[in-house]
Structure formats: structure tokens, C-alpha cells
Design an enzyme around this catalytic site. Structure first.
Site, short mmCIF file in Angstrom:
data_model
loop_
_atom_site.label_atom_id
_atom_site.label_comp_id
_atom_site.label_asym_id
_atom_site.label_seq_id
_atom_site.Cartn_x
_atom_site.Cartn_y
_atom_site.Cartn_z
CE LYS B 74 -4.01 1.93 2.53
NZ LYS B 74 -4.89 1.75 3.72
CB SER B 149 -8.30 3.41 2.71
OG SER B 149 -7.42 2.79 3.64
CB SER B 173 -8.43 0.59 5.60
OG SER B 173 -9.16 1.79 5.61
#
Lengths: 101, 471, 483
Positions: B74, B149, B173
Site C-alpha cells: 500500500k 482504503s 481498511s
């Protein structure tokens, strides 16, 4: 529908505190959205939590300390590599206008 | 091949890491234009690293438990000399001069970084639509969101771009996008994985965890990235037993609760049906399943949407145009700060900064932030009672399957409601994971969430393995 | 005039009102650690800009603070030396934007500081309350370029983060000081304590000790506090004294002319000797303090605190008592000065080695103001004994002392090197007899009891010997000749 929880003026004040500049349209929209959120979270107002201590950390750990031993430092080139503007090995900024608050 | 299979093959010399990497880079080349899982793909560096791994194996050295396994990261984890953007314009051009602890751990385990994945800006969002670089699409249905997310990481694994991705989970997330993309996603106990080098959203809630296609792969990755770190004060000081070792121990005799507050109101019927199927599978495997209740859990969302923005408003103050990233010039430093932040942050980030600033400001602290931290105590206390009666809890991960792009962008409250099942665990610091368990009426994946007490990862993974095997 | 200003004490006071100055000091001291408060980059004064930097002290995204154990220990030492209660504490974030702060928040201690409720004793014996002494991180440094370097006229500024993250202890004193002189004594004493416990080097000129002064005035005898102003930028004890005096007079002038004092932060300007308003209370900033989520609570064990207490060196107050006991006839101010200059140990050893306390202390107070260099305590003891034996005059002793400070060694060798051979008795007797013969009139008056003539004869001897003679010995000889 309850009363308005945050006014446009308060919203503008908060934006200024956070160093954000909002257009009139954004201010209008954000005021409504913040108001809606505050209205939702108001459910916690009714809860009786008077006797409870606030939780700052989920895990009960204390006294995390490190020994006072010098470690690696960054090369100044690395420090300044990301600087939008640098001069004489320092970060250059426009006039600061005054002392720290 | 799963990550565990790849590592075994590479370590034993049966397969070259280079061929593994080439295969995944090929998949990225074929599918990335549709999915947009990545902010950055580092094909050349990945190949160079693969050759190093192969050289080590040829020289009789063991490159480690994740030898040759491609990993997507990420884009909020710092990588030395590689752009780390948090999908925000404000970090434009910034290359960290240091590696996050998890990056070092993955490297030392022989894993190969293939790229940085797209995300909601600063991890604020539930659909990966709040990215300065455009949304990621769900590989299961390109008209749908991958969740967020960490949507880029979930999509990368679901699309076969990498067998492993890391995400961060502040209010769901990792788990929510894992559920929406049909992969395994783990939010470890707070403090189990070092946060050093993870760009902070909400410090007391953030935790790094893996996405994989199998439960065993997640266990293998967690075993690599967990452990004490002297650079993170909130890291748990004692090493924990590897979860991989007890993965096959089953759930016979375990007391598993269906958490009523997260499993009733607002849950789509097809999602609820999959939860029932999972309960059936656990029961068949010998678990004693009953309804459980943590009444204060319903206040999780409210507490979360005060605490997380409050911490974020402070964590994101440093993006001021002085030291790194974007600067929009102005005639004074205060004006430059304001111009930079106004241009560099997207709407959702601004909204949360404003909520948080308000919740901490003079006259409102006690009513909002202070109160939310007490509600947090209430939720922790309720869960503590539940853990006296149950070893694990289950619930849906997300109230619905993947929604359409654009469906909730105009209505922040509707978007926030996507996190209702996942946020309580971030407030309590406990472990939780999402395991794919079939599909809903629309044919899209449904995830079942397993919740465990702090450091309950070993039994949580046992239950996950049982669910996976029952499909 | 609104109702609010009527509350200001002194408004409309008669012209002959006596005013009392009230001062409370906030002192920031940099702690003498090897590394910064929350990271392992060096805590070192000076150096090329931006070279003592790691991801944490630059506030890079993803970096996290980890507390320095030594800084905590030093803070506890200070707390114990200031008679504080050591309590469980929590770090908080103080949020405000300023370019010298890498994270745009400062990690400090807010409502739960490590040290509370202590006191500091001035050399006079008066105790000044210490409200708290807490840990916090320092900021970087900003240099203003153009406009003569003045902040409001500069064209731009440059920021160096070497100092960012250096550990500070902020000692907040109660408003119990009553004059600029007391404030000076307070800071001098505090500095001595900080140096004694090894917490800080206490150098005001390098900025490792910084003082903000809260100054107010009130009619003498009042038990209410007046409106205060905070004075920043005092860089030496001298400028602090001047700033407090200027500010108190400014406030008195306002009040006696019927104007209220406005609560303000003011800046001391060394060049024009005045304070200037920076901002008023209405502009009070909303710092949005909240507990720092990246750090855990600090709860030092009783055992650790006790270990630290056992390891504390004698404090200035104890040292003053000890020296006063060894030199009971010496003025308390001189005792205080010796301790303040860290010469009390020298004095104790010299007195113990046989030097008279009065003479030892005279040298320490008057002749060693610039430090004692190479001078050994034993040498000081010997020097004083030589003076007492009449082998050296006071003037000679001072010169010998100077040589010892510069180059060490024994006073006897130094005296020889300077040509200060004591006159032998025969030589002195011959000289005195010659002077009596040369000045019969003066001698008669001396014999008749005119004490002034003692000085005349001693002066003549000194003149003739170029100061080599011992005045005491001459007096004794004159008295003997008179019979």
C-alpha cells in the site's frame, strides 16, 4: 431534525485553524456534511460514561524507553532532497511574519 | 500458486524467483489498465531482486520464508528512494530516505516488492475513489469499487498481480476491501506489527496487515511482519508464537459467538445468509456457536468518526509545504501553508481534518474527543465481558457486497456506514480478519469477519482455516 | 471606563502609592543527553545546519517517537532537586503551525507533567514555589534574511532542524519573586542546581537556558495579582534584570496615569532597553492539546526514583550550609557567591588545609572572579598561610594568586619567581630606625598617641620597599620602638 450543530462561521474558523482555505461552495457543502456527522455522533451524548476513564491506548503498556545512544543520521543531501526550496543547507520559506504563537 | 507454494519451490530450487516475478509482471501488464491497482510498478527492480534471490539459492543460501514471493505494498508505507504518495497530491515528488520496518522484514524474508498500490488518500475512505490518481476497480466486476482504503492492495491480490499485498487498517481498511474483492485480509492486534514507516492516519488505530488468497499465506506473512520493534513505542515487547504452526488445529470445542450488534440491522439479506452458512460450517467442525452481545459496539462508528479524525488532524499538520512534497507559493509562510494544503488535499481529507480540528478545539474537546475516548472504554469493557464467554466472535465484514463506483461519493455518511462492522475492533485494539465465504445474490464476494481478543491470532486463524476448507 | 478595568488594582491609586513587583519565571533548560528526546540523532550544539537529523527529528511521514531514558532520568533528578513530587505523566501534542516545528505540533506534557509542587530556596533562605517541571521537545531554528534580520521585515527565512527534538525541561515557578534581584538569584540558583545534578550545562548565551518572565505590579500590601505581561527574549541574567525593571516601571506608569495594563506577550529589545508588545491575550491560540497517541504513559517506579535520589550530588543549598559552617564569620552573600561559582569545594579544601576562612574567602570572592584555572586547593591553603606569617603582603599575594591561576604550582615558587622574597627582620628594623631619625616631628606625635601617624610610617616603609614589606609587621615594629 435537531438544531444546527455547527454554523458556517464556525466551520470557517475551523478551516482557518487547520490552514485550509475553502471556497464559498466548499464551505456551504462542508458545513452541511459536518453538521450531519455531528448530528449522528450526538448519540454518544446520551451515554452515561461519567465514571469511565478515557482510553488513549487500547493496550495497557507504559514506560517504553530507549537507551541514550547515538544512532544513524541522515545525509544532509537526503534531508534536503525533498525540500521545495533550500538555501545554504537549510529549508527556505517565505516571510514567517511573526513569532510562534 | 500460493505464496507458501512459491516460497517452497524457490527455496528448494524447483522454480526460479525470476520466472515467478516475470509471470506476475505479465499479469500486471495485462490487467492493470482495467483495474488500476498500482500507483507505481517497479518491474526492473523486481527482476533484479529476483535474480539476487536466485543467486542466493544457487549459492546454497536460504533467502527466507517468503523467498521469491512478489509483494505489493500500500502506498502509505515508506520505501527508501521510491515515491510514497498516500495517493495524495501533497506528497508529490517525495521519496522517503528510509524504509518502513515491514519493508525491511519482507526484504529479509526474501520477498520481492513489485509496486506500490492505490488507496483512498491518506487511507481515508471505503472505496479507493478518494485517490488523487483515480479510482481502483474491483477485479470481480470492473463497475464496482474494490472497497477501501486499501483497495489497490485487495485488487492486486484478487487480480493475481501479486500473491501477497500489505494494507493498513484504521477502521476496516484491510478487512472491508478483502471482503469486497474476495480475498483474505487480516487486521492484527494493535502493536503486533510495527507501524514505523507507515504514514499515520490515526495513530492509536492504525495497524498493518496482509492480503492473500489463502489463510495459510496470510499466516506466513503475518509471521514475518509481526514482532517487537524498538522504533515503535506501541509495539508489543514480547515475540508471539507463529500462527502458521497451529493453523490446522481446528475449532473443536471452541466457543464462538455471533455478535448481534454487527450482524442484524442494516445487513443485506444475502450477506446475512452467508454468515449463517459460515456458522453452520463452524458448528459442523465442532465449535459451540451462540449469540453474543457487546451492546456498546453500536456506538463504535460514532466514537471512531471523532477519534480517527482528531488524531488525523494533528498527524496531517506536517504537510505544510516546508520540508517535502508539494508547495504552492505565497507571499508569507502562513499563506503558503494554507495554499499548499488547500491545493494538495482532496475533499475527504479536508473534511476529516476539519472534523478532527473541531473535535479537539477549545470548548468542544470534552463533548467530542473526550467523550469518544470514554465510549471507547465502554466498548472495551463490553468486549471484555464477551471474552469471558467466547473464544471468538463472527459477523459480516461489510453490510453489503461491492457497490458501484460513484454510488456513495456524494454522501459521506453513507460511505462511513460501510465501516460499521469493522470499526469496533480498531477501537479495542483486538485482532480480526475477513475470510471470503461465497458470493451474494449479485455474484459478488461476501466476507465473514472473525474477531479475536488481543493476541488471539492463533485461534482466529484456526477458525479461518476451517471456514476456508468448508467451501 | 468599563466595569472590567475597575478591577485592575492600582487604578486611580494616589500618586505616592508604593508598588510591589511580582515575577514568576518559566525556565527552559536543554537536557544534557547524548541524543534527542524521541530519537537517536545527536543532541549537540552548533554543527553544520541540518546534519543532526533522522526521520523522527525531521518529522517525516511514518516516523515515530521513542522516549529517551536518560532524559527521563535527568528530569527526575531536576524534580527531586527542586523538591517536587514525581508522578505518573502523559505526553500531549500541542498543535500549532510554525516552520521550525517539523510536525507542526510539539510533544510536551500538559495536564499530567512528571514533576509537580516543588520549591527552590534562594541563598537568602526564601522559598519560591515550583508549580511543575515537565519534559518537552525543542524546536528548530529560523534565521530571517533581509530587513536587517528582523522577523517582520525579512524577505524570507531559513530553517535548520538540528535543534528540533532536543530534550527540554520547562520549570514553571510560582509568581513569588518580588524584585529583579530576586529573579536574578532564582535563575542563578536554578542554574546551579541544573549544573550540579548534571541535567544541563546552563549556558544562557548558547540558548541552553532560556527564561520567560511573567511580570506584574500591585500596590504594596495588596494580596491580589495584577495583570501580567510575559517577557520573552532575555538572553542573560543582566538583560533579565533590566527587562523586569523596565517592564515593572512601564506598568506602574500606566497604572498611575489611570490606564489599565493589557495582558500581553512582550519582546525584550536589548538595544533600546525596552519591551515591545508581540500579541495580546485576545489572540490566544487554540493549541488543541490531546494525549500523544504514539507514546505511552510514563510511570517511573518508586525503586527507580529512589535510585536516582541516592545518586544525587550535594545541591547548592547543602553546599552553602556546609561552607557557612566552615567559614562562620563570612558574609552569606559571599558564601552564596562561592557556591554559585562552584568554588565552594576549593574553599572547603583550602580551609581544611589550614588557610584562614576569611582570607580564603576574600581571595575567592574578590580575586578569582574569572575562575580558578590551574590553582590547586592546597596551593591556596599554603598561600593564605604565607600571608598570615607575614611572608607576603596582600598585594603580593594577589599577584602570586594570579600566577597560580595561570600556571599552577606552589605559592612559594611563584613568589620567588616574582621576586617576592620576604624582607628579613634586620633589614626592616634598620629601615624603620632610619625613618624615625629622618622624621622626628612625626615620630613625637606618633609617640603622643596620634594614630594617623601609623599610616604615615607604614606608607613610607612601603614606598621605600616598593610594597615588599608586610604592613602588619611594620606596625608591630613601630609599637615596639615607642615602648
Amino acid at each position: 431534525m435537531g438544531q444546527q450543530r455547527i454554523t458556517r462561521a464556525e466551520c470557517a474558523h475551523v478551516a482557518a485553524l487547520a490552514r485550509l482555505e475553502l471556497t464559498d461552495e466548499e464551505l456551504e457543502r462542508f458545513t452541511g456534511q459536518l453538521d450531519e456527522l455531528l448530528d449522528h455522533v450526538a448519540e454518544v451524548e446520551a451515554l452515561d460514561v461519567g465514571g469511565l476513564a478515557p482510553t488513549m491506548h487500547a493496550l495497557p503498556i507504559a514506560n517504553v524507553l530507549r537507551p541514550d545512544v547515538v544512532g544513524e543520521v541522515l545525509d544532509r543531501d537526503e534531508v534536503l532532497a525533498g525540500a521545495p526550496l533550500a538555501e545554504d543547507g537549510q529549508f527556505r520559506v517565505p516571510p514567517v511574519l511573526g513569532e510562534a504563537p | 500458486m500460493t505464496a507458501v507454494e512459491i516460497a517452497a519451490a524457490v527455496r528448494s530450487g524447483q522454480r526460479l524467483a525470476r520466472s515467478v516475478v516475470d509471470e506476475h509482471l505479465g499479469a500486471i501488464e495485462a490487467g492493470e489498465a482495467d483495474v488500476h491497482a498500482f500507483n507505481l510498478v517497479i518491474a526492473d527492480q523486481a527482476r533484479t531482486r529476483a535474480d539476487e534471490i536466485d543467486g542466493a539459492v544457487a549459492a546454497g543460501k536460504d533467502p527466507g520464508p517468503l523467498a521469491g514471493v512478489p509483494v505489493a505494498l500500500k502506498d502509505n508505507m515508506c520505501t527508501r528512494g521510491l515515491a510514497t504518495t498516500c495517493s495524495s497530491r501533497i506528497l508529490e515528488g517525495w521519496e522517503p530516505p528510509y524504509d518502513a520496518t515491514v519493508v525491511k522484514q519482507l526484504h529479509n524474508a526474501g520477498a520481492i516488492l513489485v509496486g506500490k498500490t492505490n488507496m483512498d488518500e491518506f487511507a481515508m475512505g471505503s472505496s479507493t475513489e478518494n485517490s488523487a490518481f483515480g479510482p481502483t476497480r474491483n477485479p470481480c466486476d470492473l463497475s464496482r469499487v474494490p472497497g477501501g482504503s486499501s483497495g489497490g492492495s485487495a485488487a492486486a491480490v484478487a487480480a493475481g498481480f501479486a500473491p501477497v499485498a500489505l494494507g493498513s487498517d484504521t477502521g476496516g481498511s484491510i478487512r472491508q476491501p478483502a471482503a469486497l474483492c474476495g480475498v483474505v485480509g487480516v487486521k492484527p492486534t494493535y502493536g503486533l506489527v510495527s507501524r514505523y514507516g507507515l504514514v499515520a492516519f490515526a495513530s492509536s488505530l492504525d495497524q498493518i496487515g496482509p492480503f492473500t488468497t489463502t489463510v495459510a499465506d496470510s499466516a506466513a506473512v503475518l509471521d514475518v511482519i509481526s514482532g517487537p520493534d524498538g522504533r515503535d513505542s506501541t509495539s508489543i515487547g514480547e515475540p508471539q508464537p507463529p500462527v502458521s504452526d497451529t493453523l490446522g488445529d481446528g475449532v473443536d470445542g471452541l466457543r464462538i459467538g455471533v455478535l448481534a450488534e454487527l450482524s442484524g440491522d442494516g445487513i443485506a439479506p444475502d450477506v446475512a445468509a452467508r454468515l449463517q452458512a459460515a456458522v453452520g460450517a463452524l458448528t459442523s467442525a465442532g465449535a459451540r456457536v451462540a449469540e453474543a452481545s457487546a451492546p456498546a459496539a453500536v456506538y463504535g462508528l460514532s466514537a471512531y468518526y471523532l477519534i480517527a479524525p482528531a488524531e488525523a488532524s494533528s498527524n496531517l499538520a506536517r504537510y505544510d509545504g516546508v520540508r517535502y512534497g508539494l508547495r504552492v507559493d505565497a507571499s508569507s509562510t502562513p499563506d503558503m501553508n494554507t495554499a499548499t494544503r488547500s491545493a494538495g488535499f482532496g475533499d475527504e481529507v479536508k473534511r476529516r481534518i476539519m472534523i478532527g480540528t473541531y473535535a479537539l478545539s477549545a470548548g468542544y474537546y470534552d463533548a467530542y474527543y473526550g467523550k469518544a475516548q470514554k465510549v471507547r472504554t465502554l466498548i472495551i469493557n463490553d468486549f471484555a465481558s464477551v471474552w469471558e464467554q467466547f473464544d471468538l466472535l463472527v459477523s459480516p465484514t461489510s453490510p453489503t457486497t461491492a457497490f458501484s463506483l460513484g454510488e456513495r461519493t456524494a454522501d459521506p455518511m453513507a460511505m462511513y456506514m460501510s465501516d460499521v462492522c469493522t470499526v469496533p475492533v480498531n477501537l479495542t485494539g483486538q485482532a480480526a480478519m475477513s475470510v471470503p465465504y461465497g458470493v451474494g445474490d449479485d455474484g459478488l464476494p461476501v466476507g465473514v469477519q472473525i474477531l479475536a481478543p488481543a493476541l488471539g491470532e492463533p485461534i482466529m486463524f484456526r477458525a479461518a482455516a476451517v471456514l476456508e476448507a468448508s467451501l | 471606563m468599563n466595569a472590567n478595568t475597575l478591577d485592575v488594582p492600582g487604578l486611580g491609586a494616589p500618586a505616592d502609592t508604593e508598588w510591589e513587583t511580582v515575577v514568576g519565571l518559566e525556565v527552559h533548560a536543554e537536557l544534557a543527553t547524548e541524543t534527542k528526546l524521541f530519537s537517536a540523532s545527536p543532541n549537540q550544539f552548533g554543527g553544520e545546519p541540518n546534519t543532526h537529523i533522522d526521520p523522527v527529528s525531521l518529522g517525516l511521514p511514518g516516523s515515530l517517537p521513542v522516549l529517551n531514558q536518560k532524559a527521563v532520568e535527568l528530569a527526575i533528578r531536576v524534580g527531586l532537586a527542586l523538591n517536587c513530587r514525581i508522578q505518573p505523566s502523559v505526553f500531549a501534542r500541542k498543535n500549532y503551525f510554525y516552520p521550525d516545528m517539523p510536525k507542526d505540533f510539539q510533544i510536551s506534557q500538559y495536564d499530567e507533567p512528571i514533576n509537580v509542587e516543588g520549591w527552590l530556596e534562594l541563598p537568602s533562605g526564601k522559598r519560591i514555589g515550583v508549580e511543575r517541571a515537565h519534559l518537552e521537545e525543542d524546536t528548530g531554528k529560523t534565521v530571517h534574511i533581509g530587513g536587517g534580520g528582523r522577523i517582520h521585515e525579512a524577505g524570507y527565512s531559513l530553517v535548520d532542524y538540528n535543534r528540533a527534538g532536543v530534550p527540554l525541561i520547562e520549570i514553571v515557578g510560582r509568581p513569588e519573586l518580588r524584585s529583579a534581584e530576586e529573579a536574578r538569584q532564582y535563575v542563578a540558583e536554578l542554574r546551579a542546581i541544573l549544573v550540579a545534578v548534571g541535567a544541563s550545562d546552563g549556558k544562557m548565551e548558547e540558548g541552553s537556558l532560556r527564561v520567560d518572565c511573567n511580570v506584574s505590579v500591585r500596590p504594596a500590601g495588596s494580596d491580589q495579582l495584577g495583570t501580567r505581561c510575559e517577557i520573552k527574549n532575555v538572553n542573560s541574567l543582566r538583560s533579565m534584570g533590566r527587562a523586569i525593571e523596565y517592564e515593572a516601571n512601564r506598568q506602574i506608569d500606566l497604572l498611575t496615569s489611570g490606564q489599565p495594563v493589557e495582558q500581553q506577550t512582550r519582546h525584550w529589545n536589548e538595544d533600546d532597553g525596552r519591551t515591545h508588545a508581540l500579541r495580546s491575550k485576545e489572540e490566544d491560540y487554540d493549541y488543541r492539546y490531546f494525549p500523544e497517541p504514539d507514546l505511552l504513559p510514563l510511570d517511573p517506579s518508586t525503586k527507580w526514583v529512589e535510585e536516582i535520589r541516592q545518586g544525587l550530588p550535594p545541591l547548592p543549598r547543602d553546599r552553602r550550609l556546609r561552607l557557612a559552617e566552615a567559614a562562620p564569620s563570612v558574609d552569606v552573600d559571599h558564601i552564596g557567591l562561592a557556591v554559585e561559582r562552584s568554588m565552594d569545594e576549593l574553599a572547603m579544601v583550602a580551609i581544611g588545609g589550614g588557610g584562614s576562612p576569611e582570607r580564603v574567602m576574600t581571595h575567592i570572592v574578590h580575586n578569582l572572579a574569572d575562575g580558578f584555572g590551574e590553582l590547586a586547593a592546597e596551593a591556596l591553603a599554603d598561600l593564605v598561610q604565607m600571608e598570615e606569617a607575614g611572608e607576603l603582603t596582600a598585594t603580593q599575594a594577589k599577584k602570586v594568586l594570579g600566577a597560580l591561576v595561570d600556571g599552577g604550582g606552589s605559592p612559594r615558587e611563584a613568589a620567588q619567581a616574582l621576586g617576592f622574597e620576604a624582607m628579613n627582620t634586620g633589614e626592616l628594623e634598620a629601615l624603620v630606625d632610619k625613618l624615625i631619625a629622618d622624621h622626628p616631628e612625626e615620630w613625637t606625635r606618633f609617640c603622643e598617641g596620634d594614630a594617623k601617624l601609623t599610616g604615615f610610617f607604614v606608607g613610607q616603609v612601603m614606598k621605600a620597599t616598593q610594597g615588599r614589606a608586610d604592613g602588619k609587621a611594620v606596625t608591630q615594629l613601630l609599637n615596639a620602638r615607642r615602648g
